[in-house]
Design an enzyme around this catalytic site. Structure first.
Site, PDB file in Angstrom:
ATOM      1  N   GLN A 146     -10.271  -3.974  -4.307  1.00  0.00           N
ATOM      2  CA  GLN A 146      -9.051  -2.683  -4.081  1.00  0.00           C
ATOM      3  C   GLN A 146      -9.521  -2.396  -5.884  1.00  0.00           C
ATOM      4  OE1 GLN A 146      -5.046  -4.750  -2.717  1.00  0.00           O
ATOM      5  NE2 GLN A 146      -4.999  -2.858  -3.667  1.00  0.00           N
ATOM      6  N   ARG A 197       2.704  -4.098  -1.882  1.00  0.00           N
ATOM      7  CA  ARG A 197       2.781  -1.648  -2.152  1.00  0.00           C
ATOM      8  C   ARG A 197       4.367  -0.877  -2.942  1.00  0.00           C
ATOM      9  NH1 ARG A 197       2.177   0.298   3.145  1.00  0.00           N
ATOM     10  NH2 ARG A 197       2.812   2.561   2.851  1.00  0.00           N
ATOM     11  N   CYS A 198       4.140  -1.614  -4.391  1.00  0.00           N
ATOM     12  CA  CYS A 198       4.679  -0.608  -5.204  1.00  0.00           C
ATOM     13  C   CYS A 198       3.808  -1.029  -6.524  1.00  0.00           C
ATOM     14  CB  CYS A 198       6.265  -1.595  -4.965  1.00  0.00           C
ATOM     15  SG  CYS A 198       5.686  -3.034  -6.368  1.00  0.00           S
ATOM     16  N   GLU A 237       3.845   4.255  -2.118  1.00  0.00           N
ATOM     17  CA  GLU A 237       4.325   2.593  -2.311  1.00  0.00           C
ATOM     18  C   GLU A 237       6.343   3.177  -2.296  1.00  0.00           C
ATOM     19  OE1 GLU A 237       2.322   0.341  -3.326  1.00  0.00           O
ATOM     20  OE2 GLU A 237       0.989   1.775  -4.222  1.00  0.00           O
TER      21      GLU A 237
HETATM   22  O1  CDP Z   1      -3.314   4.957  -4.541  1.00  0.00           O
HETATM   23  P1  CDP Z   1      -3.134   5.100  -2.621  1.00  0.00           P
HETATM   24  O2  CDP Z   1      -3.845   5.672  -2.391  1.00  0.00           O
HETATM   25  O3  CDP Z   1      -1.737   3.847  -2.327  1.00  0.00           O
HETATM   26  O4  CDP Z   1      -1.750   5.919  -2.792  1.00  0.00           O
HETATM   27  P2  CDP Z   1      -1.094   7.112  -2.659  1.00  0.00           P
HETATM   28  O5  CDP Z   1      -1.642   8.195  -4.138  1.00  0.00           O
HETATM   29  O6  CDP Z   1       0.511   7.477  -3.264  1.00  0.00           O
HETATM   30  O7  CDP Z   1      -1.771   8.169  -1.765  1.00  0.00           O
HETATM   31  C1  CDP Z   1      -1.856   7.221  -0.271  1.00  0.00           C
HETATM   32  C2  CDP Z   1      -1.967   8.760   0.817  1.00  0.00           C
HETATM   33  O8  CDP Z   1      -1.102   9.609   0.111  1.00  0.00           O
HETATM   34  C3  CDP Z   1      -3.340   9.139   0.023  1.00  0.00           C
HETATM   35  O9  CDP Z   1      -4.295   9.476   1.077  1.00  0.00           O
HETATM   36  C4  CDP Z   1      -3.161  10.577  -0.790  1.00  0.00           C
HETATM   37  O10 CDP Z   1      -4.014  11.892  -0.420  1.00  0.00           O
HETATM   38  C5  CDP Z   1      -1.392  11.202   0.343  1.00  0.00           C
HETATM   39  N1  CDP Z   1      -0.228  12.345  -0.673  1.00  0.00           N
HETATM   40  C6  CDP Z   1      -0.551  13.447  -0.474  1.00  0.00           C
HETATM   41  O11 CDP Z   1      -0.913  12.848   0.475  1.00  0.00           O
HETATM   42  N2  CDP Z   1       0.062  13.833  -1.278  1.00  0.00           N
HETATM   43  C7  CDP Z   1       1.394  13.214  -2.342  1.00  0.00           C
HETATM   44  N3  CDP Z   1       1.468  13.601  -3.153  1.00  0.00           N
HETATM   45  C8  CDP Z   1       0.845  11.708  -1.961  1.00  0.00           C
HETATM   46  C9  CDP Z   1      -0.210  11.237  -1.473  1.00  0.00           C
END
Ligand code: CDP
Length: 806
Positions: free
Chosen positions: A237, A384-385, A760
């Protein structure tokens, strides 16, 4: 009429930028079985390594005899701690400032611990070799229960630390103690409790579980003796961090290490840490001169690589009789297993658990955490948090329900009464955080209206009366959860990993024809970064998302980043992407001004290019500008159109949400049915609503699993239970409830596009919603708190203990 001129809406739609439900581009290869995972890496002459593991949770190793194993056809080497000592690699540093045995050195400390690494021509030969290694163990007393780990007569687990009464995070109180971490004002908190009208106190346990990604942890290491270069393909990761760690501990120059994280089949925190398999495969390739592959099986994954949770939280809340909270006091007993290999930013031994004040305006609070060693697998990841946030959310959300019960008040009403108000943001919590933005009341009211909360409570009252009259054996629970997450580690002022600040990065390069590539320091494990990162760029610089290729995971090409976990990608890497795009846009504006023969200030941005203010027909599209960047830039300007951004966020982001679960439980069988589950999420600006929904569905399914059955348990002798999918609950489509999703939008004021993380949130907010539903169902029978997981058996046990079934 010019039918050919596209409308603004059409031009905007063509970009598929932020807000668009763009289909996931990576799914083209995944749905055709064309993903390239670590196990797809097959190199000529590749060998396979596998572990001899300890059947004992605590035992001295009297001898290891490898003679018979080395005689097995196909076995080339058997590596033990003694071999690793010759290269100073018998122990490795952990992310939490502890050290961990790579291979058992003198004793074993948990069942299935790695004892020897057998290297063979294929996996079958390695397995035969494993069976032929003879290990003579002398069993030692086992310490499984964290509550007695610091008893006077508890066995000494970590003999290597004997006499060391100061650890990475301060003084140690006992030979099995790791650290004590305290935050908040003890005296003011004690005073608030002393004068409170009402107080509650409950020991709320969050059991040990495991992220269990479908693809287990694995790597292929290949050492090129001629060039002195080590290439590692791995399920990482955080590939750059792995490269730095390998450089530091293997003493190979960092530029001669190539770390490649190809497609990853889920991580959820499990693939953040460094595991013995990586070190052994690296040593084995150097020793044999051949590439070496190591692939965990399911049982190894569940029982040895990073567990999650195992937090035992004594929770106290003080309040007025009207239900206004006046103080919070929490003590956590944290079971870290045999080594403190918890994956947290360096300065945070209990992660961000001090978000435990949740969404409520606590004037004072005090938190103390004691970490202890036990004979269990090491780890402690954010499943996942964000770091330990789900434990914190569970603690406060159960606590608020218990308080509501004591006050005889509705749990939603109690929450509304105590929420931080919209006008209080940025809000400084009693335990040290600055919440960036929020509008909790709006979200809660919207959620309550959508699910008809009042109607559900009326139905519950009727059902309870019917139950008391003996007309039904079913009880109904309504689980309320309102969580505040803290994601986006993090500002370099307080977040680092092994001294490296937790920034993130993006490099964008646009080609002459108006297409381009974006390389990012984050690493998707299924979250859809290839889709969404291109959407941010599309909106920022007017190049269609389809024309931007997103690349992650190769340390040779991607700029240094701290990787993907704890929903930090959008808050940190997402911001770096927007900032890199803005640098490009600034240069593009200069080129456009030159081409249009006006001053830069005379131009205005219009979806996909620049227009001269007041002369709309004078326009240059980004596509035109890309071409010009390679042949007609203003005098003195360098050609090309590319930019890099390393983004150090000024603060974390604080997504939040209101979740409701409606559940019916049959008291005679313990069988439950999730009748409704409603999840309202606020993650600020939404990049891709469809991907957000997918993230929420996935996270809720994990939350459902954790709350309702998923567990890594140990018996009194230290045998690990739940080591296969026969025992470890992984819901399929059959068990998974239907999810109703909803949202509000409260942008982050400091993030360039206002976005907060979301991945998360459903796990963090979901677990308390399920658990509160079960507890709410039983509450009218006199129960205050029932520990998770709430499987059928335990529900039936709870009903039995309350005297409502036989
Ligand atoms: O770090 P991780 O990718 O696990 O988590 P995240 O930043 O929450 O993003 C997860 C997915 O959700 C990504 O593809 C982000 O681009 C999308 N996302 C989104 O479309 N809009 C947001 N405000 C937050 C996340």
């Amino acid at each position: 009429m010019n039918v050919m001129t596209p409308t603004r809406e059409q031009r905007e739609a063509k970009l598929e930028g932020m807000g668009c439900k763009r289909k996931r581009v990576e799914d083209v290869r995944f749905t055709q079985g064309k993903g390239q995972y670590v196990d797809d890496v097959k190199l000529p002459g590749m060998l396979h390594g596998d572990f001899v593991r300890s059947p004992y949770p605590h035992a001295r190793i009297k001898s290891i005899n490898t003679e018979k194993a080395l005689a097995v056809k196909g076995v080339l080497a058997v590596i033990t701690a003694e071999t690793l000592k010759t290269v100073n690699l018998a122990w490795m540093p952990t992310l939490a400032g502890d050290v961990q045995m790579v291979l058992a050195d003198g004793k074993v400390l948990f069942q299935n611990q790695e004892v020897a690494f057998v290297v063979a021509t294929d996996r079958y030969a390695a397995d035969d070799g494993i069976a032929a290694v003879e290990v003579d163990y002398e069993p030692l007393p086992v310490q499984v229960d964290p509550f007695t780990s610091m008893a006077e007569d508890a066995p000494v687990l970590r003999e290597d630390l004997e006499g060391k009464m100061v650890g990475a995070h301060g003084p140690r109180k006992h030979h099995n103690h790791i650290f004590e971490w305290t935050v908040g004002d003890r005296e003011l908190t004690d005073a608030a409790f002393a004068k409170a009208d009402v107080t509650i106190k409950e020991m709320i346990s969050y059991h040990r579980t495991h992220p269990s990604p479908l693809e287990t942890c694995q790597c292929v290491c290949s050492f090129d003796k001629i060039k002195g270069e080590l290439t590692i393909w791995g399920t990482f990761q955080a590939p750059h961090v792995i490269r730095t760690v390998v450089a530091l501990i293997a003493k190979i120059p960092e530029h001669k290490i190539h770390v490649i994280a190809p497609d990853i089949g889920g991580g959820f925190g499990n693939k953040v840490g460094a595991y013995p398999g990586y070190i052994c495969a690296a040593v084995a390739t150097i020793v044999t001169g051949k590439p070496v592959k190591w692939v965990e099986d399911r049982m190894e994954n569940l029982t040895t690589t990073s567990f999650a949770r195992d937090y035992h939280m004594t929770t106290e809340i003080a309040a007025t009789k009207e239900g206004k909270v006046t103080g919070l006091r929490v003590h956590v007993l944290a079971d870290h297993g045999a080594f403190d290999a918890c994956a947290d930013p360096s300065k945070w031994p209990a992660g961000f658990f001090n978000i435990v004040t949740g969404s409520y305006d606590f004037p004072v609070a005090h938190l103390s955490v004691d970490g202890v060693y036990t004979n269990k697998a090491p780890g402690g990841v954010a499943y996942r948090c964000s770091f330990r946030v789900t434990e914190a959310a569970y603690c406060i959300e159960r606590g608020m329900d218990i308080l509501a019960q004591k006050l005889n008040m509705d749990p939603a009403e109690l929450r509304l009464k105590n929420f931080v108000k919209a006008e209080q943001f940025p809000y400084h919590s009693a335990l040290g955080w600055e919440y960036d933005s929020g509008d909790y009341h709006t979200a809660m009211h919207q959620a309550m209206e959508k699910i008809d909360y009042a109607g559900l409570r009326r139905e519950q009252t009727e059902k309870r009366e019917a139950f008391k009259r003996g007309e039904t054996r079913e009880i109904m629970g309504i689980g309320v959860s309102f969580f505040t997450e803290i994601v986006g580690a993090g500002p370099s002022k307080n977040c680092d990993i092994l001294g490296i600040a937790m920034f993130d990065s993006c490099e964008i390069r646009l080609h002459p024809t108006g297409a381009g590539i974006a390389r990012v320091g984050s690493k998707s494990q299924g979250q859809g970064h290839e889709t969404t990162w291109a959407q941010i760029i599309a909106t920022e610089i007017g190049i269609p998302a389809d024309d931007i290729m997103v690349e992650e995971g190769n340390t040779d090409t991607a700029p240094y980043g701290l990787g993907t976990y704890g929903s930090r990608s959008t808050p940190v890497a997402g911001a770096a992407i927007a900032m890199a795009a803005r640098k490009i846009k600034a240069k593009a504006q200069m080129i456009a001004a030159y081409l249009l023969e006006v001053h830069e200030g005379d131009l205005e941005w219009d979806i996909d290019g620049f227009r001269v203010k007041g002369l709309p027909e004078k326009y240059k599209s980004m596509k035109d500008i890309c071409w010009a960047a390679y042949n007609s830039v203003p005098p003195g300007m360098e050609p090309g159109l590319e930019a890099v951004s390393y983004y150090d966020p000024p603060n974390m982001t604080y997504p939040f949400g209101a979740y409701f679960c409606v559940m019916d439980i049959d008291v005679d069988t313990g069988v439950y049915k999730v009748r409704r589950f409603y999840a309202l999420d606020d993650c600020g600006t939404r990049i891709n609503p469809m991907i957000i929904e997918g993230q929420v569905h996935g996270g809720l399914t994990e939350a459902f699993a954790i709350a309702m059955g998923q567990e890594i348990r140990y018996d009194d002798s230290g045998n690990v239970m739940g080591g296969s999918f026969m025992d470890f609950f992984l819901p399929t489509a059959v068990e998974t409830p239907h999810w109703e999703t909803d949202f509000t939008v409260t942008p982050s004021p400091h993030h360039p596009i206002g976005a907060k993380g979301v991945g998360e949130s459903p796990n963090v907010g979901g677990v308390p919603a399920f658990s509160n539903a079960v507890n709410d169902a039983f509450s009218f029978l006199g129960s205050t708190h029932i520990q998770m997981p709430h499987d059928y058996w335990r529900n039936w046990e709870a009903a039995k203990a309350l005297g409502v079934t036989g």
